[in-house]
Design an enzyme around this catalytic site. Structure first.
Site: not given
Length: 460
Positions: A11, A105-106
């Site tokens: 993350d 983003d993860e």
């Protein structure tokens, strides 16, 4: 259950705001807030410096400005975020072919399916930790950003571990420690437990995961229904057999809220609908997608559920277009008696956008309203956005939004710090250069033009 913590969850830390800080040397170490800047704008991401003032994602931008009046408020630059995300995902795919992106983003990674799979079986947690630390170092060196890594035996626990690692850390939960970790957490930490389920469990006296785990499964099934109750009970016990799936072809993106008290006031309902539309667009853009069909879901006071949809001639991720379509669909439904649930979704997904001329005109009008809203005392001008009518003439003057990339024929690349009363202030700097100087121009200066974002380090 795996014997080795070979599922990794990455993350990125305050991703959009961190990209802006890396892109703009003058903002490094300072509070940065990214999101919609108009009167109804919502915070998408706040840097950790801004979070110290109480600002967080999904907060109304007006409230964020009150909490952190001196922060930098910027529009999102999704093209650059996608470039950086692609560079990070490429690093993950070096570790395993099984990479499951959840957003820009993860992502989850199944290390056991990669080149280190056999070694993990013998070296165990020590090697898994080393791979996680190497990944964090590679992300820092390649794109200049930080990410938090969680490692465990299941996807659920790996995500819990990455949350505990934030910011810029690594947490590994070894096999056998699952219940030890989960027992300390609130029920809201369980996947699938939203506000409504949390309230149902609270009324039954269940606020901690250990309390849910100690309950017979039959009682949870009675409270939550067969499938949901069984799933929540298994997760509370640390059981999660979901695999990491490399290709997830989502057919739709949607959000919905169930309200504890039925909504009766139409203005309140419209306000909730607009907030849901904004959340839906943020999810759509985070997944790098667009869509043709907007869907509104309404559950009325008598539990009857209605859906209404409208389809565009081409895919869009334009927030104003989606919000306007959602409002039009809401207008076609009788709202007397109250609303229990409201949802907004987008289907017919694509990985590109091609808005029609009406969508472009509507968006330009929204930018005009946002620019007017920005002309408050902090920007040196009066307050009060003007009304915009899609059928009317578009303004002749150019509009510059804070954070926007620009190019000057002599001074080179820069970004907009603010604008108002016919002037625009630009800071001229690049991601790899020093803090740049500031200049002010007339908004119509012919030597000033919009530009594309410059890449960060290895994200080109």
């Amino acid at each position: 259950m795996r014997a080795v913590p070979s599922i990794l969850h990455l993350d990125m830390d305050a991703f959009f705001a961190s990209v802006e800080q890396a892109s703009k040397p003058s903002l490094r170490g300072k509070p940065v807030i990214v999101g919609g800047l108009g009167a109804r704008g919502v915070v998408s991401t706040a840097s950790y410096e801004a979070r110290r003032f109480g600002v967080h994602s999904a907060m109304a931008m007006a409230q964020a400005r009150r909490l952190a009046p001196n922060a930098a408020y910027l529009i999102p630059r999704f093209e650059l975020y996608r470039q950086v995300s692609d560079a990070v995902m490429a690093l993950l795919r070096e570790l395993s072919p099984l990479v499951e992106p959840l957003s820009l983003d993860e992502a989850f990674v199944d290390l056991a399916a990669g080149p280190y799979g056999e070694a993990l079986a013998t070296e165990g947690a020590e090697l898994a930790r080393a791979l996680g630390e190497d990944l964090r170092a590679d992300i820092r060196s390649k794109v200049g950003l930080t990410g938090s890594v969680g490692l465990s035996t299941t996807k659920f626990l790996a995500k819990i571990a990455s949350e505990q690692a934030k910011p810029d850390g690594l947490v590994l939960i070894e096999a056998g420690r699952e219940r030890e970790v989960l027992d300390t957490l609130p029920v809201r930490a369980l996947p699938g437990v939203g506000p409504a389920t949390e309230e149902t469990l609270r009324r039954a006296g269940l606020s901690q995961i250990r309390e849910v785990a100690g309950l017979p499964q039959e009682e949870l099934v009675h409270l939550l229904g067969r499938a949901h109750g069984a799933g929540v009970h298994a997760l509370a016990l640390g059981r999660d057999d979901r695999p990491v799936v490399a290709e997830r072809d989502a057919k739709s993106v949607s959000v919905e809220d169930t309200f504890e008290v039925d909504l009766l006031d139409r203005d309140h309902i419209v306000g909730e609908l607009e907030r849901l539309a904004d959340r839906c667009v943020r999810r759509l853009r985070a997944a790098g997608r667009s869509g043709r069909t907007v869907v509104v879901k309404i559950r009325r006071f008598d539990f009857s559920t209605l859906t209404r949809s409208e389809t565009l001639p081409a895919p869009t991720d334009d927030p104003l277009v989606i919000a306007q379509m959602a409002r039009r669909l809401l207008d076609s439904v009788e709202l007397l008696g109250g609303i229990r649930l409201l949802g907004v979704g987008v289907t017919g997904l694509a990985d590109w956008t091609q808005e029609d001329l009406f969508a472009q005109a509507l968006r330009e009008g929204m930018e005009e309203d946002a620019a007017d809203a920005e002309e408050d005392p902090a920007y040196g001008g009066p307050t009060g956005p003007r009304a915009f009518h899609p059928g009317g003439a578009l303004p002749a003057a150019r509009r510059w939004a804070p954070g926007q990339d620009v190019e000057h024929t002599e001074l080179g690349h820069g970004w907009v710090q603010g604008s108002g009363v016919g002037r625009v202030t630009i800071r001229f700097e690049t991601p790899t250069g020093p803090v740049g100087r500031v200049r002010t121009f007339a908004v119509e200066d012919p030597e000033l033009s919009s530009a594309s974002a410059l890449p960060l380090l290895g994200s080109a």
